[in-house]
Motif scaffolding. Structure first.
Motif, PDB file in Angstrom:
ATOM      1  N   ALA A   2      55.032  44.360   7.710  1.00  0.00           N
ATOM      2  CA  ALA A   2      55.922  44.336   6.553  1.00  0.00           C
ATOM      3  C   ALA A   2      56.880  45.524   6.585  1.00  0.00           C
ATOM      4  N   LEU A   3      58.116  45.261   6.199  1.00  0.00           N
ATOM      5  CA  LEU A   3      59.109  46.326   6.152  1.00  0.00           C
ATOM      6  C   LEU A   3      58.834  47.269   4.988  1.00  0.00           C
ATOM      7  N   LYS A   4      59.172  48.538   5.186  1.00  0.00           N
ATOM      8  CA  LYS A   4      59.102  49.516   4.110  1.00  0.00           C
ATOM      9  C   LYS A   4      60.531  49.883   3.720  1.00  0.00           C
ATOM     10  N   PHE A   5      60.730  50.120   2.441  1.00  0.00           N
ATOM     11  CA  PHE A   5      62.066  50.383   1.925  1.00  0.00           C
ATOM     12  C   PHE A   5      62.082  51.758   1.248  1.00  0.00           C
ATOM     13  N   PRO A   6      62.321  52.816   2.021  1.00  0.00           N
ATOM     14  CA  PRO A   6      62.184  54.182   1.505  1.00  0.00           C
ATOM     15  C   PRO A   6      63.202  54.581   0.441  1.00  0.00           C
ATOM     16  N   TYR A   7      64.310  53.836   0.325  1.00  0.00           N
ATOM     17  CA  TYR A   7      65.356  54.261  -0.602  1.00  0.00           C
ATOM     18  C   TYR A   7      65.454  53.413  -1.872  1.00  0.00           C
ATOM     19  N   ARG A   8      64.605  52.415  -1.996  1.00  0.00           N
ATOM     20  CA  ARG A   8      64.673  51.582  -3.205  1.00  0.00           C
ATOM     21  C   ARG A   8      64.431  52.395  -4.471  1.00  0.00           C
ATOM     22  N   SER A   9      63.542  53.367  -4.390  1.00  0.00           N
ATOM     23  CA  SER A   9      63.217  54.168  -5.576  1.00  0.00           C
ATOM     24  C   SER A   9      64.407  54.994  -6.049  1.00  0.00           C
ATOM     25  N   PRO A  15      69.049  45.569  -7.792  1.00  0.00           N
ATOM     26  CA  PRO A  15      68.032  44.571  -7.443  1.00  0.00           C
ATOM     27  C   PRO A  15      68.126  44.139  -5.981  1.00  0.00           C
ATOM     28  N   PRO A  16      66.993  44.065  -5.288  1.00  0.00           N
ATOM     29  CA  PRO A  16      66.994  43.622  -3.894  1.00  0.00           C
ATOM     30  C   PRO A  16      66.809  42.111  -3.772  1.00  0.00           C
ATOM     31  N   ILE A  17      67.215  41.588  -2.645  1.00  0.00           N
ATOM     32  CA  ILE A  17      66.947  40.194  -2.312  1.00  0.00           C
ATOM     33  C   ILE A  17      66.290  40.183  -0.938  1.00  0.00           C
ATOM     34  N   SER A  18      65.237  39.399  -0.785  1.00  0.00           N
ATOM     35  CA  SER A  18      64.494  39.373   0.475  1.00  0.00           C
ATOM     36  C   SER A  18      65.199  38.497   1.505  1.00  0.00           C
ATOM     37  N   THR A  19      64.775  38.620   2.738  1.00  0.00           N
ATOM     38  CA  THR A  19      65.334  37.801   3.811  1.00  0.00           C
ATOM     39  C   THR A  19      65.098  36.320   3.533  1.00  0.00           C
ATOM     40  N   GLU A  20      63.906  35.986   3.066  1.00  0.00           N
ATOM     41  CA  GLU A  20      63.572  34.589   2.791  1.00  0.00           C
ATOM     42  C   GLU A  20      64.412  34.031   1.642  1.00  0.00           C
ATOM     43  N   GLU A  21      64.572  34.821   0.572  1.00  0.00           N
ATOM     44  CA  GLU A  21      65.384  34.385  -0.565  1.00  0.00           C
ATOM     45  C   GLU A  21      66.840  34.204  -0.156  1.00  0.00           C
ATOM     46  N   LEU A  22      67.321  35.140   0.636  1.00  0.00           N
ATOM     47  CA  LEU A  22      68.710  35.072   1.085  1.00  0.00           C
ATOM     48  C   LEU A  22      68.936  33.839   1.952  1.00  0.00           C
ATOM     49  N   ALA A  23      68.006  33.572   2.852  1.00  0.00           N
ATOM     50  CA  ALA A  23      68.140  32.410   3.738  1.00  0.00           C
ATOM     51  C   ALA A  23      68.136  31.105   2.945  1.00  0.00           C
ATOM     52  N   THR A  75      75.703  33.865  -5.873  1.00  0.00           N
ATOM     53  CA  THR A  75      75.043  35.155  -5.708  1.00  0.00           C
ATOM     54  C   THR A  75      75.798  35.942  -4.638  1.00  0.00           C
ATOM     55  N   PHE A  76      75.848  37.270  -4.812  1.00  0.00           N
ATOM     56  CA  PHE A  76      76.531  38.124  -3.847  1.00  0.00           C
ATOM     57  C   PHE A  76      75.523  39.120  -3.275  1.00  0.00           C
ATOM     58  N   ALA A  77      75.358  39.064  -1.953  1.00  0.00           N
ATOM     59  CA  ALA A  77      74.375  39.913  -1.272  1.00  0.00           C
ATOM     60  C   ALA A  77      75.095  40.876  -0.338  1.00  0.00           C
ATOM     61  N   PHE A  78      74.822  42.164  -0.511  1.00  0.00           N
ATOM     62  CA  PHE A  78      75.476  43.211   0.273  1.00  0.00           C
ATOM     63  C   PHE A  78      74.488  43.757   1.307  1.00  0.00           C
ATOM     64  N   TYR A  79      74.925  43.852   2.557  1.00  0.00           N
ATOM     65  CA  TYR A  79      74.014  44.342   3.588  1.00  0.00           C
ATOM     66  C   TYR A  79      74.702  45.342   4.508  1.00  0.00           C
ATOM     67  N   CYS A  80      73.851  46.107   5.211  1.00  0.00           N
ATOM     68  CA  CYS A  80      74.351  47.004   6.259  1.00  0.00           C
ATOM     69  C   CYS A  80      73.337  47.017   7.402  1.00  0.00           C
ATOM     70  N   ASN A  81      72.922  48.201   7.854  1.00  0.00           N
ATOM     71  CA  ASN A  81      72.124  48.287   9.082  1.00  0.00           C
ATOM     72  C   ASN A  81      70.617  48.409   8.872  1.00  0.00           C
ATOM     73  N   GLY A  82      70.122  47.986   7.735  1.00  0.00           N
ATOM     74  CA  GLY A  82      68.680  47.978   7.556  1.00  0.00           C
ATOM     75  C   GLY A  82      68.159  49.002   6.574  1.00  0.00           C
ATOM     76  N   PRO A 111      69.389  43.825  11.052  1.00  0.00           N
ATOM     77  CA  PRO A 111      68.309  43.742  12.045  1.00  0.00           C
ATOM     78  C   PRO A 111      67.280  42.664  11.708  1.00  0.00           C
ATOM     79  N   ASP A 112      66.877  42.593  10.436  1.00  0.00           N
ATOM     80  CA  ASP A 112      65.860  41.615  10.046  1.00  0.00           C
ATOM     81  C   ASP A 112      66.425  40.198  10.058  1.00  0.00           C
ATOM     82  N   TRP A 113      67.660  40.058   9.607  1.00  0.00           N
ATOM     83  CA  TRP A 113      68.294  38.736   9.611  1.00  0.00           C
ATOM     84  C   TRP A 113      68.401  38.189  11.038  1.00  0.00           C
ATOM     85  N   ALA A 114      68.841  39.020  11.963  1.00  0.00           N
ATOM     86  CA  ALA A 114      69.031  38.573  13.346  1.00  0.00           C
ATOM     87  C   ALA A 114      67.717  38.174  14.006  1.00  0.00           C
TER      88      ALA A 114
END
Length: 246
Positions: A2-9, A15-23, A75-82, A111-114
């Motif tokens: 499972a991915l860890k998200f150190p900057y969410r806090s 609000p985040p959206i998961s890879t599965e939700e986005l797909a 819905t609008f989802a913004f992404y960058c390099n992980g 990275p996760d999407w690819a």
């Protein structure tokens, strides 16, 4: 794993959206995916249909408003390099602050999407057919990154060429011991050097500002048949900081 998200806090109101939700929303045509990275990063790899709108652009909020108006109800989802890249958080934060609705950060990033949806990902303009072969692992990239001492030592060897790909805004002068480096900004270096397959007989020693742009440059080098190349770990900034705090 499972991915860890150190900057969410640090972004409790984003609000985040998961890879599965986005797909799922992607397949249903209910989402607009926005790449907030640089143009070179977008050109190297992005989800099919993703729109490039760099968060660094002065008119980001205004341009985003125009984009949102063109896609009502989505819905609008913004992404960058992980997970360690903050651009997507900052972009989503700006969108929410501007009052735009249905904005989410896709902090798993490209990275996760690819990895999960290679068939829905463009790599150098083409769908990924063999991710294990085509995607360069970070561990392999790190093998190409040299310390400043090793970089300088290799620069004294035969048949080498040192190339500074910083642009005129980034550049803060020559690096000690690398005064003869050729200055070729990245947006010139790729079409006029790499894609022309110039100097493939030489060892290329390449450095950028902070050691991140070369991560994406490597895809162009591999695509165009370069094998003998190395990067400066941490870029010019790491060297300059070391000089300052000696």
């Amino acid at each position: 794993m499972a991915l860890k998200f150190p900057y969410r806090s640090q972004y409790p109101n984003v609000p985040p959206i998961s890879t599965e939700e986005l797909a799922s929303k992607y397949d249903a045509g209910k989402v607009v995916i926005i790449d907030v990275r640089s143009k070179i990063e977008y050109n190297v790899i992005h989800p099919m249909g993703a729109i490039h709108l760099p968060v660094s652009k002065m008119t980001f909020v205004r341009d985003l408003g125009e984009l949102i108006a063109q896609h009502p109800g989505k819905t609008f989802a913004f992404y960058c390099n992980g997970v360690t890249c903050l651009k997507s958080y900052e972009a989503t934060k700006k969108a929410i602050k501007a009052g735009y609705q249905n904005c989410y950060v896709y902090d798993a990033g490209i990275p996760d999407w690819a990895i999960h949806y290679p068939e829905k990902t463009l790599l150098l303009g083409k769908p990924i057919s063999n991710p294990e072969k085509q995607l360069i692992p970070k561990s392999e990239f790190k093998k190409k990154c040299l310390s400043f001492e090793d970089f300088k030592a290799k620069a004294t060897g035969p048949n080498t060429m040192v190339i500074d790909v910083r642009d005129h805004i980034q550049s803060s002068g020559k690096l000690p011991g690398l005064e003869d480096a050729r200055s070729i900004p990245l947006d010139v270096f790729i079409p006029n050097f790499v894609e022309r397959k110039a100097h493939q007989d030489k060892t290329l020693l390449i450095f950028d500002q902070v050691g991140k742009q070369v991560r994406w440059l490597e895809y162009y080098l591999v695509e165009n048949g370069y094998n003998n190349y190395f990067f400066l770990k941490g870029g010019a900034t790491a060297v300059i900081k070391k000089q300052i705090y000696k």
